[in-house]
Design a protein around this motif. Structure first.
Motif, PDB file in Angstrom:
ATOM      1  N   LYS A 189       0.848  -1.197   0.000  1.00  0.00           N
ATOM      2  CA  LYS A 189       0.000   0.000   0.000  1.00  0.00           C
ATOM      3  C   LYS A 189       0.883   1.246   0.000  1.00  0.00           C
ATOM      4  O   LYS A 189       1.770   1.380   0.849  1.00  0.00           O
ATOM      5  N   THR A 190       0.626   2.115  -0.963  1.00  0.00           N
ATOM      6  CA  THR A 190       1.350   3.376  -1.076  1.00  0.00           C
ATOM      7  C   THR A 190       0.303   4.480  -1.060  1.00  0.00           C
ATOM      8  O   THR A 190      -0.184   4.914  -2.100  1.00  0.00           O
ATOM      9  N   LEU A 191      -0.054   4.910   0.149  1.00  0.00           N
ATOM     10  CA  LEU A 191      -1.230   5.767   0.308  1.00  0.00           C
ATOM     11  C   LEU A 191      -0.885   7.222   0.571  1.00  0.00           C
ATOM     12  O   LEU A 191      -1.508   8.125   0.006  1.00  0.00           O
ATOM     13  N   TRP A 192       0.099   7.468   1.435  1.00  0.00           N
ATOM     14  CA  TRP A 192       0.327   8.821   1.937  1.00  0.00           C
ATOM     15  C   TRP A 192       1.706   9.330   1.533  1.00  0.00           C
ATOM     16  O   TRP A 192       2.690   8.603   1.519  1.00  0.00           O
ATOM     17  N   GLY A 193       1.764  10.626   1.226  1.00  0.00           N
ATOM     18  CA  GLY A 193       3.027  11.273   0.922  1.00  0.00           C
ATOM     19  C   GLY A 193       3.769  11.647   2.189  1.00  0.00           C
ATOM     20  O   GLY A 193       3.292  11.445   3.311  1.00  0.00           O
TER      21      GLY A 193
ATOM     22  N   LEU B 153      -7.615  13.677  18.580  1.00  0.00           N
ATOM     23  CA  LEU B 153      -7.343  14.300  17.289  1.00  0.00           C
ATOM     24  C   LEU B 153      -7.458  15.808  17.370  1.00  0.00           C
ATOM     25  O   LEU B 153      -6.750  16.524  16.660  1.00  0.00           O
ATOM     26  N   VAL B 154      -8.348  16.285  18.211  1.00  0.00           N
ATOM     27  CA  VAL B 154      -8.455  17.732  18.396  1.00  0.00           C
ATOM     28  C   VAL B 154      -7.132  18.285  18.915  1.00  0.00           C
ATOM     29  O   VAL B 154      -6.625  19.316  18.434  1.00  0.00           O
ATOM     30  N   GLU B 155      -6.564  17.592  19.889  1.00  0.00           N
ATOM     31  CA  GLU B 155      -5.280  18.028  20.445  1.00  0.00           C
ATOM     32  C   GLU B 155      -4.171  17.923  19.390  1.00  0.00           C
ATOM     33  O   GLU B 155      -3.303  18.791  19.299  1.00  0.00           O
ATOM     34  N   LEU B 156      -4.200  16.856  18.594  1.00  0.00           N
ATOM     35  CA  LEU B 156      -3.194  16.697  17.553  1.00  0.00           C
ATOM     36  C   LEU B 156      -3.276  17.832  16.546  1.00  0.00           C
ATOM     37  O   LEU B 156      -2.252  18.384  16.113  1.00  0.00           O
ATOM     38  N   ALA B 157      -4.503  18.183  16.165  1.00  0.00           N
ATOM     39  CA  ALA B 157      -4.699  19.228  15.152  1.00  0.00           C
ATOM     40  C   ALA B 157      -4.190  20.581  15.622  1.00  0.00           C
ATOM     41  O   ALA B 157      -3.792  21.424  14.797  1.00  0.00           O
ATOM     42  N   LYS B 158      -4.193  20.806  16.921  1.00  0.00           N
ATOM     43  CA  LYS B 158      -3.697  22.075  17.453  1.00  0.00           C
ATOM     44  C   LYS B 158      -2.211  22.250  17.148  1.00  0.00           C
ATOM     45  O   LYS B 158      -1.707  23.382  17.116  1.00  0.00           O
ATOM     46  N   LEU B 159      -1.511  21.142  16.936  1.00  0.00           N
ATOM     47  CA  LEU B 159      -0.075  21.188  16.664  1.00  0.00           C
ATOM     48  C   LEU B 159       0.228  21.396  15.190  1.00  0.00           C
ATOM     49  O   LEU B 159       1.396  21.518  14.808  1.00  0.00           O
ATOM     50  N   LEU B 160      -0.833  21.424  14.346  1.00  0.00           N
ATOM     51  CA  LEU B 160      -0.653  21.486  12.904  1.00  0.00           C
ATOM     52  C   LEU B 160      -1.091  22.835  12.357  1.00  0.00           C
ATOM     53  O   LEU B 160      -2.150  23.355  12.731  1.00  0.00           O
ATOM     54  N   SER B 161      -0.305  23.378  11.451  1.00  0.00           N
ATOM     55  CA  SER B 161      -0.689  24.617  10.788  1.00  0.00           C
ATOM     56  C   SER B 161      -1.745  24.329   9.732  1.00  0.00           C
ATOM     57  O   SER B 161      -1.911  23.193   9.280  1.00  0.00           O
ATOM     58  N   ASP B 162      -2.449  25.376   9.326  1.00  0.00           N
ATOM     59  CA  ASP B 162      -3.413  25.212   8.232  1.00  0.00           C
ATOM     60  C   ASP B 162      -2.721  24.745   6.962  1.00  0.00           C
ATOM     61  O   ASP B 162      -3.261  23.930   6.205  1.00  0.00           O
ATOM     62  N   ALA B 163      -1.522  25.245   6.733  1.00  0.00           N
ATOM     63  CA  ALA B 163      -0.785  24.851   5.523  1.00  0.00           C
ATOM     64  C   ALA B 163      -0.470  23.362   5.539  1.00  0.00           C
ATOM     65  O   ALA B 163      -0.570  22.678   4.513  1.00  0.00           O
ATOM     66  N   LYS B 164      -0.084  22.854   6.715  1.00  0.00           N
ATOM     67  CA  LYS B 164       0.237  21.431   6.816  1.00  0.00           C
ATOM     68  C   LYS B 164      -1.010  20.579   6.582  1.00  0.00           C
ATOM     69  O   LYS B 164      -0.976  19.588   5.843  1.00  0.00           O
ATOM     70  N   ILE B 165      -2.118  20.953   7.178  1.00  0.00           N
ATOM     71  CA  ILE B 165      -3.354  20.194   6.978  1.00  0.00           C
ATOM     72  C   ILE B 165      -3.774  20.246   5.512  1.00  0.00           C
ATOM     73  O   ILE B 165      -4.168  19.236   4.919  1.00  0.00           O
ATOM     74  N   GLY B 166      -3.666  21.423   4.916  1.00  0.00           N
ATOM     75  CA  GLY B 166      -4.035  21.545   3.505  1.00  0.00           C
ATOM     76  C   GLY B 166      -3.161  20.686   2.619  1.00  0.00           C
ATOM     77  O   GLY B 166      -3.646  20.016   1.693  1.00  0.00           O
ATOM     78  N   GLU B 167      -1.860  20.677   2.889  1.00  0.00           N
ATOM     79  CA  GLU B 167      -0.955  19.858   2.085  1.00  0.00           C
ATOM     80  C   GLU B 167      -1.321  18.379   2.187  1.00  0.00           C
ATOM     81  O   GLU B 167      -1.354  17.662   1.179  1.00  0.00           O
ATOM     82  N   CYS B 168      -1.609  17.939   3.409  1.00  0.00           N
ATOM     83  CA  CYS B 168      -1.927  16.522   3.597  1.00  0.00           C
ATOM     84  C   CYS B 168      -3.218  16.130   2.889  1.00  0.00           C
ATOM     85  O   CYS B 168      -3.283  15.097   2.214  1.00  0.00           O
TER      86      CYS B 168
ATOM     87  N   GLY C 249       0.881   8.043  -4.356  1.00  0.00           N
ATOM     88  CA  GLY C 249       1.006   7.910  -5.803  1.00  0.00           C
ATOM     89  C   GLY C 249       1.494   9.152  -6.502  1.00  0.00           C
ATOM     90  O   GLY C 249       1.764   9.117  -7.714  1.00  0.00           O
ATOM     91  N   HIS C 250       1.639  10.270  -5.768  1.00  0.00           N
ATOM     92  CA  HIS C 250       2.132  11.512  -6.353  1.00  0.00           C
ATOM     93  C   HIS C 250       3.584  11.801  -5.984  1.00  0.00           C
ATOM     94  O   HIS C 250       4.086  12.884  -6.284  1.00  0.00           O
ATOM     95  N   GLU C 251       4.244  10.863  -5.351  1.00  0.00           N
ATOM     96  CA  GLU C 251       5.625  11.097  -4.943  1.00  0.00           C
ATOM     97  C   GLU C 251       6.515   9.997  -5.501  1.00  0.00           C
ATOM     98  O   GLU C 251       6.317   8.808  -5.216  1.00  0.00           O
ATOM     99  N   ALA C 252       7.490  10.423  -6.288  1.00  0.00           N
ATOM    100  CA  ALA C 252       8.329   9.463  -7.003  1.00  0.00           C
ATOM    101  C   ALA C 252       9.045   8.512  -6.054  1.00  0.00           C
ATOM    102  O   ALA C 252       9.202   7.317  -6.355  1.00  0.00           O
ATOM    103  N   ARG C 253       9.501   8.997  -4.924  1.00  0.00           N
ATOM    104  CA  ARG C 253      10.228   8.130  -3.998  1.00  0.00           C
ATOM    105  C   ARG C 253       9.326   7.029  -3.444  1.00  0.00           C
ATOM    106  O   ARG C 253       9.764   5.885  -3.255  1.00  0.00           O
ATOM    107  N   LYS C 254       8.072   7.382  -3.172  1.00  0.00           N
ATOM    108  CA  LYS C 254       7.131   6.379  -2.662  1.00  0.00           C
ATOM    109  C   LYS C 254       6.856   5.321  -3.721  1.00  0.00           C
ATOM    110  O   LYS C 254       6.823   4.120  -3.432  1.00  0.00           O
ATOM    111  N   VAL C 255       6.636   5.760  -4.940  1.00  0.00           N
ATOM    112  CA  VAL C 255       6.357   4.825  -6.029  1.00  0.00           C
ATOM    113  C   VAL C 255       7.578   3.958  -6.308  1.00  0.00           C
ATOM    114  O   VAL C 255       7.466   2.741  -6.503  1.00  0.00           O
ATOM    115  N   TYR C 256       8.742   4.591  -6.305  1.00  0.00           N
ATOM    116  CA  TYR C 256       9.990   3.862  -6.538  1.00  0.00           C
ATOM    117  C   TYR C 256      10.164   2.752  -5.493  1.00  0.00           C
ATOM    118  O   TYR C 256      10.514   1.614  -5.829  1.00  0.00           O
ATOM    119  N   ALA C 257       9.900   3.091  -4.241  1.00  0.00           N
ATOM    120  CA  ALA C 257      10.037   2.095  -3.167  1.00  0.00           C
ATOM    121  C   ALA C 257       9.062   0.941  -3.365  1.00  0.00           C
ATOM    122  O   ALA C 257       9.401  -0.230  -3.145  1.00  0.00           O
TER     123      ALA C 257
END
Length: 889
Positions: A298-302, A351-366, A373-381
């Motif tokens: 399974k290659t799910l997350w970047g 999860l509420v507590e975890l989210a407090k540690l994350l910026s909006d940019a980080k959540i948006g990126e995730c 499937g969008h990262e060459a290193r993950k696919v390569y592996a």
């Protein structure tokens, strides 16, 4: 009081427990962990224990489903063997040109698909840059089954590589001028590029499995070493709903086809919406493949998700990912971060507590883009892991965003499969995202431009160097056709001379011919007999001990019939492919063998024999796949006809496969009546398909299980047999003015017609000439070609018109098929035309009863012949009534 942990009955209850006290201690420890740390911790420890046991070589059943995380953690990824920055540039150009090609084509309304390749780009690019072997290296290269809707991306790469021009890209889906590109992977339309048709969904995965198996077959039979070839099948998660997609998973695992990898692009969307709106398709597929015995990666997350998983000290994030349905996850990708904080993280205090540690940019990126499937290193592996795994095939479940990099108007939208173009502004936004040096001035004519860094640019040089190291361009189809020598005449002569007083069905005649041809010193080993668990029905058991049934394990048991002459013999180098009860699997075998001349440069001669009812009707889509793939060989519909298969009933009685077969332009269809006709047809087929001027056609022959005396071949009939019609027996007039009629019969119907010829002469003074119509379809094909020639101003008369020219009286055509089969040629017959056939559903009865029911028995032929003559005024109408009464009709 009921014990809250009372156990249910288990298979373990049947096994002896030599130390119940120790077992109780293990259970108590698990209970203690559950009470102290919760059930999730207990489950984690159990799974760790299972993982440890597997690593120690302890045989245990495998879990069918793992957590919704990557199989290969970032820390375990191998070093990336390449220049990631350069490969990102190449992928950006290919993304752009794929979208540009489809958008430009939208001017003409020809359509195309943009979103599929956008999601899968790195799945292909990583393979092309690092894994897919070409045909210019050792062996046959790899076999690539490209997802049909991703074809624009493959064309874009060929354009960057210099194999396609801008003009050809502009002719995407406009093929009639001769320089266009087919919509999908169609080898018949673009035979230098595509190898395998895949867009008829479900057939790609099925064919890929049997291709991998056929590769092993060639190696084990010492025809060609294919050990360096790997089969890669790129599939959509929605495509896996097709029953053919998963029909042969157990076969691949059973035969340990570690030369096979499925790459499933899990963008969670099909054509109209989510693949599994209320469920998780990745987990479902993992369970199905693991249960079938596959290795699952399974290659799910970047990489952006790594921080989230490290912060997940309670396991709450893993639990949440496991419970969110796919449709909701797609919604997260289209909503703002506030929505994600509330609806994803807000469901659990941890999860509420975890989210407090994350910026909006980080959540948006995730949630918007960071997929494995969008990262060459993950696919390569993942690809490295697939090639390293031995003993089983591998499936890679790669999660992506459908429409990735195409902008907010495309990404994760339910309708994006039907969206055929981007606006100029959307292209400019895509340009900025991809960092491509395309100036605004390039859009001044209102068209999106193609982009190319230059033939001598670093990107193109890098691409070509990578491909050279891997054995040349891919995908690529290469044909090094070597004409096979003609078999010795001895095998054919055995059928030319007939069977004398002995009765023999034409099914047996065909099997006898092939058995003799398989002994030929030059070409015998190239025959590939294929049968779906009906060899004994067709009299093929005599091939078992001599040719052997292919099995990669050989024969690990003593067969129950070992003391018999025709015992059931399996062998690693066995020649027969006995597929079990699967016409689809047998047909996939046939396609792999029929195209081996191109795939491997090894010409094989497959023949696939089946119940005629279950061939074209069940697997007609694969017959088109075969034609598209330019396959060659003999398809044999045995127990043919609607009335020869006694007692089998409605669903077994075939009266229409020739009509279905006639729709396939690559299929040459014959309905031989006699053994010698089979010999002539097969000999000519070997010449046409495997001779110096080989044609990209295949043969469909129908043979019958009705034993008859087989006559010797008359002189000078070979041309008529091949072209489809010749006069077999001329009638002898009882008087100079005797009425005359021409009786045309095909297949087993020739025997009814011959008996009718005698009855017409003896009872009614009518002279009948009997013609054997070996191919209604070939007569029609020739006539259509003659019509086309006339349009070009060429004088050409159809063969059927020539053959019947001047024949006295009307024509009555009779077959064991529905009337539409012989009626195909009626417009080119100058005489009055009528036909008899077996229209309607089949039924269980004796042959005689069924033929009387359909009105095709000899007496019915006589009545129909008299009726035709009466309509012409050549005999009194009363004769027709008299005949009906005489024959009890």
């Amino acid at each position: 009081m009921t014990d809250p942990v009372a156990k249910l009955p288990s298979e373990l209850d049947q096994l002896p427990d030599r130390d119940p006290e120790e077992t109780a201690e293990w259970a108590a420890s698990l209970d203690a962990v559950t009470k102290a740390a919760g059930p999730h911790r207990a489950a984690y420890l159990m799974r760790r224990s299972l993982q440890h046991a597997e690593g120690a070589g302890i045989a245990l059943p495998k879990l069918l489903e793992t957590d919704y995380v990557n199989t290969i953690p970032t820390s375990a990824e191998p070093a990336f063997d390449g220049d990631l920055e350069m490969e990102s540039k190449i992928t950006a150009w290919n993304r752009w040109n794929a979208a540009a090609m489809v958008t430009r084509g939208a001017r003409y309304g020809v359509g195309g698909h943009i979103a599929t390749f956008a999601s899968a780009a790195w799945l292909y690019e990583t393979g092309f840059n690092h894994f897919f072997r070409g045909k210019e290296g050792d062996g046959s290269g790899d076999q690539l089954y490209i997802q049909g809707h991703a074809s624009p991306g493959i064309y874009a790469r060929a354009f960057l590589d210099g194999r396609l021009s801008e003009q050809q890209l502009d002719n995407f889906r406009q093929e009639s001028g001769g320089d266009g590109l087919p919509s999908y992977p169609h080898p018949r339309r673009l035979p230098w590029l595509w190898e395998f048709p895949t867009v008829s969904m479900g057939l790609g995965p099925l064919s890929a499995i049997y291709q991998a198996r056929f590769n092993r077959y060639l190696t084990n039979r010492k025809i060609k070493d294919t050990s360096n070839s790997h089969v890669w099948a790129f599939l959509g998660d929605g495509e896996m709903d097709e029953p053919e997609s998963t029909a042969a998973l157990a076969l691949a695992a059973r035969e340990q086809l570690d030369n096979l990898t499925f790459v499933i692009n899990c963008n969670l969307q099909r054509l109209d919406g989510p693949v599994r709106a209320n469920f998780r398709v990745v987990q479902e597929l993992e369970g199905a493949f693991r249960g079938a015995g596959w290795n699952v990666v399974k290659t799910l997350w970047g990489n952006a998700w790594d921080e989230l998983f490290q912060l997940d000290t309670t396991g709450a994030l893993i639990r949440r990912l496991r419970e969110v349905p796919d449709a909701q996850f797609q919604t997260y990708a289209t909503r703002d971060v506030a929505y994600i904080r509330e609806h994803f993280f807000g469901t659990d205090p941890a999860l509420v507590e975890l989210a407090k540690l994350l910026s909006d940019a980080k959540i948006g990126e995730c949630f918007y883009s960071s997929r494995g499937g969008h990262e060459a290193r993950k696919v390569y592996a993942a690809y490295r892991a697939a090639l390293a795994h031995k003993g089983a095939p591998t499936v890679i479940l790669a999660q992506t965003v459908k429409g990735y990099t195409l902008g907010k108007g495309f990404e994760s939208k339910n309708a994006n499969h039907q969206m055929k173009k981007l606006s100029i502004d959307e292209f400019k936004g895509m340009r900025e995202l991809l960092g491509l040096p395309i100036p605004d001035s390039a859009f001044e004519d209102g068209l999106v431009p193609y982009g190319h860094p230059g033939a001598d640019s670093p990107e193109v040089r890098y691409l070509q160097e990578r491909r050279a190291a891997l054995g040349g361009p891919a995908p690529a189809r290469r044909v090094h056709a070597v004409a096979l020598p003609e078999p010795e005449e001895r095998a054919f002569k055995a059928l030319y001379k007939g069977s004398g007083k002995q009765e023999m069905a034409t099914t047996m005649a065909f099997v006898r011919l092939v058995k003799d041809l398989m002994r030929d010193k030059e070409t015998g080993r190239r025959w590939v007999p294929i049968v779906p668990d009906e060899a004994r029905t067709f009299g093929m058991e005599s091939l078992f001990p001599s040719a052997g049934i292919y099995s990669p394990l050989g024969q690990t048991y003593e067969p129950v019939d070992r003391d018999q002459l025709m015992y059931y013999k399996e062998a690693k180098d066995g020649q027969i492919l006995n597929e079990g009860i699967t016409e689809a699997g047998a047909m996939a075998d046939f396609i792999a063998a029929a195209s081996s001349y191109a795939t491997h440069g090894e010409t094989m001669i497959p023949f696939y024999i089946f119940y005629s009812m279950f061939g074209w009707q069940r697997t007609g889509d694969q017959m088109w796949q075969l034609a598209d793939q330019l396959g060659k060989g003999f398809i044999v519909g045995a127990t043919a006809g609607r009335t020869t298969l006694t007692g089998e009933g409605l669903q077994h009685a075939d009266g229409h496969s020739h009509l279905i077969a006639s729709t396939n332009p690559a299929s040459l269809n014959y309905d031989p009546a006699f053994a010698y006709e089979i010999a002539v047809i097969v000999k000519d087929g070997l010449r046409r398909m495997y001779g110096p001027e080989a044609e990209d056609v295949f043969y469909y022959l129908t043979v019958y299980n009705e034993p008859k005396q087989q006559p010797a071949m008359p002189e000078g009939v070979e041309e008529g047999i091949v072209k489809g019609l010749y006069r077999f027996k001329e009638g002898t007039p009882s008087a100079a003015d005797a009425p005359r009629i021409q009786l045309l019969g095909s297949g087993t119907a020739i025997h009814w017609v011959l008996e009718a010829q005698e009855l017409l002469a003896a009872d009614w003074g009518v002279t009948a000439d009997v013609w054997s119509a070996t191919s209604w379809g070939e007569l029609r094909r020739d006539a259509l070609e003659s019509d086309e020639a006339l349009l070009r101003g060429e004088e050409r008369v159809p063969y059927v018109t020539q053959a019947l020219s001047g024949a006295a009286g009307p024509v009555l055509a009779v077959s064991d098929w529905m009337r539409a089969v012989p009626d195909q040629i009626s417009q080119w017959v100058e005489q009055d035309w009528s036909s008899l056939g077996t229209d309607g559903f089949g039924l269980s009865d004796t042959r005689e009863g069924a033929r009387r029911h359909f009105g095709v028995d000899p007496q019915s032929v006589v009545v129909a012949a008299l009726a035709q003559l009466a309509r012409r005024g050549e005999i009194p109408v009363s004769k027709v009534k008299e005949a009906r009464e005489k024959y009890g009709m």
